[in-house]
Design a protein around this motif. Structure first.
Motif, PDB file in Angstrom:
ATOM      1  N   SER A   1      -4.615  11.668  -6.086  1.00 61.46           N
ATOM      2  CA  SER A   1      -5.018  10.998  -4.848  1.00 61.46           C
ATOM      3  C   SER A   1      -4.466   9.576  -4.849  1.00 61.46           C
ATOM      4  O   SER A   1      -3.990   9.087  -5.875  1.00 61.46           O
ATOM      5  CB  SER A   1      -6.545  10.980  -4.697  1.00 61.46           C
TER       6      SER A   1
ATOM      7  N   THR B   1       2.010   5.246   0.541  1.00 62.19           N
ATOM      8  CA  THR B   1       1.929   6.462   1.343  1.00 62.19           C
ATOM      9  C   THR B   1       1.978   7.635   0.367  1.00 62.19           C
ATOM     10  O   THR B   1       2.197   7.445  -0.835  1.00 62.19           O
ATOM     11  CB  THR B   1       3.118   6.564   2.299  1.00 62.19           C
ATOM     12  N   LYS B   2       1.804   8.844   0.862  1.00 61.51           N
ATOM     13  CA  LYS B   2       1.904   9.995  -0.032  1.00 61.51           C
ATOM     14  C   LYS B   2       3.289  10.046  -0.672  1.00 61.51           C
ATOM     15  O   LYS B   2       3.417  10.300  -1.877  1.00 61.51           O
ATOM     16  CB  LYS B   2       1.626  11.297   0.719  1.00 61.51           C
TER      17      LYS B   2
ATOM     18  N   PRO C   1       0.835  -1.213   0.000  1.00 62.70           N
ATOM     19  CA  PRO C   1       0.000   0.000   0.000  1.00 62.70           C
ATOM     20  C   PRO C   1       0.866   1.257   0.000  1.00 62.70           C
ATOM     21  O   PRO C   1       1.931   1.287   0.611  1.00 62.70           O
ATOM     22  CB  PRO C   1      -0.812  -0.131   1.288  1.00 62.70           C
TER      23      PRO C   1
ATOM     24  N   LYS D   1      -4.848   5.517  -2.523  1.00 63.66           N
ATOM     25  CA  LYS D   1      -5.359   4.689  -1.430  1.00 63.66           C
ATOM     26  C   LYS D   1      -4.995   3.247  -1.716  1.00 63.66           C
ATOM     27  O   LYS D   1      -5.231   2.743  -2.823  1.00 63.66           O
ATOM     28  CB  LYS D   1      -6.872   4.822  -1.285  1.00 63.66           C
ATOM     29  N   ASP D   2      -4.403   2.588  -0.722  1.00 59.69           N
ATOM     30  CA  ASP D   2      -4.050   1.176  -0.836  1.00 59.69           C
ATOM     31  C   ASP D   2      -3.177   0.944  -2.074  1.00 59.69           C
ATOM     32  O   ASP D   2      -2.062   1.420  -2.124  1.00 59.69           O
ATOM     33  CB  ASP D   2      -5.304   0.302  -0.847  1.00 59.69           C
TER      34      ASP D   2
END
Length: 201
Positions: free
Chosen positions: A125, A57-58, A55, A127-128
């Protein structure tokens, strides 16, 4: 590394593109980079993984976006294809593309048509195992007419960090040569070159 081991982690370009190499144990290879040697038609098996892995991270999502931008700015279809799974599925505009061989064919056609191509991507954006990106690129056709394309991409990654789904919506906008904003020398965008937001795009 011994010659025996070196030979063990190299296979033909076609075998890797078609996914034969995906059965090789991950522990047998380094996953730090992708190495392509066109001279002897061999590709290093490190291409079967592509860190950073989900997953995300930014920070790692931004790394993934920049790595994709750098790859596409190389305009090397084989190098770019190695960032995707052998069975990667794309929708690019209205065209559906399946697998590395079709990716290479598509990119070869693209960069034969879109000349002096330069691309900037920006994280939207994440996510995961998914990342959304917006981008713009500039190019001209063989008549010398300039364009800027604006687009959005949705990416989905496998556990090894290779992208297995890419959905891209793109619109082209006519520009004059003096309106170009992407003027760096061919290859990687310089670190001090403004991104999309800084350019007001």
């Amino acid at each position: 590394m011994s010659k025996t081991n070196d030979n063990a982690i190299k296979i033909s370009r076609r075998a890797l593109i078609t996914g034969v190499a995906s059965t090789v144990a991950a522990s047998a290879v380094s996953t730090s980079s992708v190495a392509l040697n066109k001279t002897n038609d061999k590709i290093d098996l490190r291409a079967i993984a592509k860190p950073p892995k989900p997953p995300f991270t930014k920070e790692t999502a931004m790394q993934k976006v920049r790595a994709a931008e750098d790859g596409w700015n190389s305009r090397d279809p084989y190098k770019v294809a190695m960032a995707y799974t052998p069975d990667s599925s794309w929708r690019n505009r209205a065209e559906c593309i399946d697998g590395r061989e079709e990716i290479i064919e598509f990119l070869t056609r693209k960069w034969n048509r879109e000349l002096n191509y330069r691309l900037v991507k920006e994280l939207w954006s994440f996510k995961d195992n998914r990342i959304a990106v917006r981008f713009a690129y500039e190019y001209h056709n063989d008549s010398g007419d300039w364009f800027r394309a604006y687009g959005n991409e949705n990416w989905e990654f496998s556990a090894n960090g290779l992208m297995h789904k890419r959905i891209a919506s793109i619109n082209d906008y006519d520009i004059e040569e003096h309106e170009r904003k992407f003027r760096w020398a061919r290859g990687r965008r310089p670190d001090d070159h403004p991104g999309l937001s800084a350019l007001g795009l």
